[in-house]
Every structure is written in C-alpha cells, then in structure tokens.
Design a protein around this motif. Structure first.
Motif, PDB file in Angstrom:
ATOM      1  N   ALA A   1       0.678  -1.267  -0.257  1.00  0.00           N
ATOM      2  CA  ALA A   1       0.208   0.003  -0.123  1.00  0.00           C
ATOM      3  C   ALA A   1       0.956   1.319  -0.168  1.00  0.00           C
ATOM      4  N   LEU A   2       0.247   2.378  -0.548  1.00  0.00           N
ATOM      5  CA  LEU A   2       0.868   3.775  -0.702  1.00  0.00           C
ATOM      6  C   LEU A   2      -0.018   4.664  -0.025  1.00  0.00           C
ATOM      7  N   GLU A   3       0.348   5.498   0.822  1.00  0.00           N
ATOM      8  CA  GLU A   3      -0.583   6.539   1.624  1.00  0.00           C
ATOM      9  C   GLU A   3      -0.048   7.766   1.465  1.00  0.00           C
ATOM     10  N   SER A   4      -0.883   8.730   1.098  1.00  0.00           N
ATOM     11  CA  SER A   4      -0.622  10.011   0.835  1.00  0.00           C
ATOM     12  C   SER A   4      -1.833  10.936   1.690  1.00  0.00           C
ATOM     13  N   ALA A   5      -1.775  12.098   1.771  1.00  0.00           N
ATOM     14  CA  ALA A   5      -2.476  13.211   2.510  1.00  0.00           C
ATOM     15  C   ALA A   5      -3.925  12.924   1.617  1.00  0.00           C
ATOM     16  N   LYS A   6      -3.772  12.731   0.387  1.00  0.00           N
ATOM     17  CA  LYS A   6      -4.862  12.465  -0.542  1.00  0.00           C
ATOM     18  C   LYS A   6      -5.605  11.107  -0.194  1.00  0.00           C
ATOM     19  N   SER A   7      -5.023   9.905  -0.264  1.00  0.00           N
ATOM     20  CA  SER A   7      -5.593   8.682  -0.206  1.00  0.00           C
ATOM     21  C   SER A   7      -4.675   7.502   0.271  1.00  0.00           C
TER      22      SER A   7
END
Length: 129
Positions: free
Chosen positions: A59-65
């Motif tokens: 998984a990759l997480e950012s402030a967006k999603s």
C-alpha cells in the motif's frame, strides 16, 4: 511526465525493469506518484513472500488517499527498498531511481504478463487525464 523507453509498464501504473538475472525491479510510475501526491507511508511485502500478478502486494499512502500496490508479476519477493519505507518522499523525487519498491524473481517457467511499452503507457495515461 516521464516514461523511460527502456522500462515496461502495467495498467496498474507500475514500471518494470527486467534485470540480467531475470528478476524484475519495480516501482510506481511518475504519473502514479503525481496522482497520489506527497507520499507519507509505504507498505511493502517482506522478502521471501510470494506475490501474484495484478494482485495487491502493498500500500501507498498520501494526504490524498491510500492506494493498493499491485504486483507486476507472480513470483517471490527478493528484496524491498527499505529506504523508501523510511523516506516515502523518495518515490516522489525519483520514482525510476532511488524510489524503486521491490525486486521479484518471477516463477520459473512462468510467463511474464504482457507489459506495455512507454508509448502504450503514455496513451493509457492520456486517456485517464
């Protein structure tokens, strides 16, 4: 956007470099990292784990999603890039270099998926904009 001609691509926005030992080095494309924005978390499979082509492997997480990371081929994970786990922004800064994610040894005798070349991937991305 940058799509190096020497790499291969998947419809799930993963780039692939086939190495001399037949393993594959993989990461997310410049397009994918731009769409995600500044990455804050990277979850990668452990070395030795079996992964299946086009199935979730991290998984990759950012402030967006939060986005699933899909395996480009079936096989065993040889190594993961711990540098991006510790500093996810490396993927944003250098997605095709220091921002690589995993190295996978494809199943012996197995057929690799049909990857897109840079031109085909660019056409795919253009349709998504």
């Amino acid at each position: 956007m940058n799509f190096p001609a020497e790499l291969h691509y998947t419809a799930e926005h993963v780039w692939v470099k086939i190495m001399e030992d037949s393993s594959i080095l993989a990461g997310i494309t410049d397009f994918a990292q731009q769409q995600l924005g500044k990455l804050t978390f990277v979850g990668l499979p452990d070395a030795g784990k079996r992964v299946q082509a086009s199935r979730e492997m991290g998984a990759l997480e950012s402030a967006k999603s939060v986005s699933d990371l899909f395996a480009p081929a079936s096989g065993v994970v040889l190594m993961t890039n711990q540098e991006v786990v510790e500093t996810p922004a490396l993927i944003n800064q250098d997605p095709y270099g220091r921002g690589w994610l995993v190295r996978i040894m494809p199943d012996p005798g197995g057929n690799l998926p049909i990857f897109l070349n840079a031109g085909q991937y660019e056409k795919l991305v253009t349709k998504l904009k």
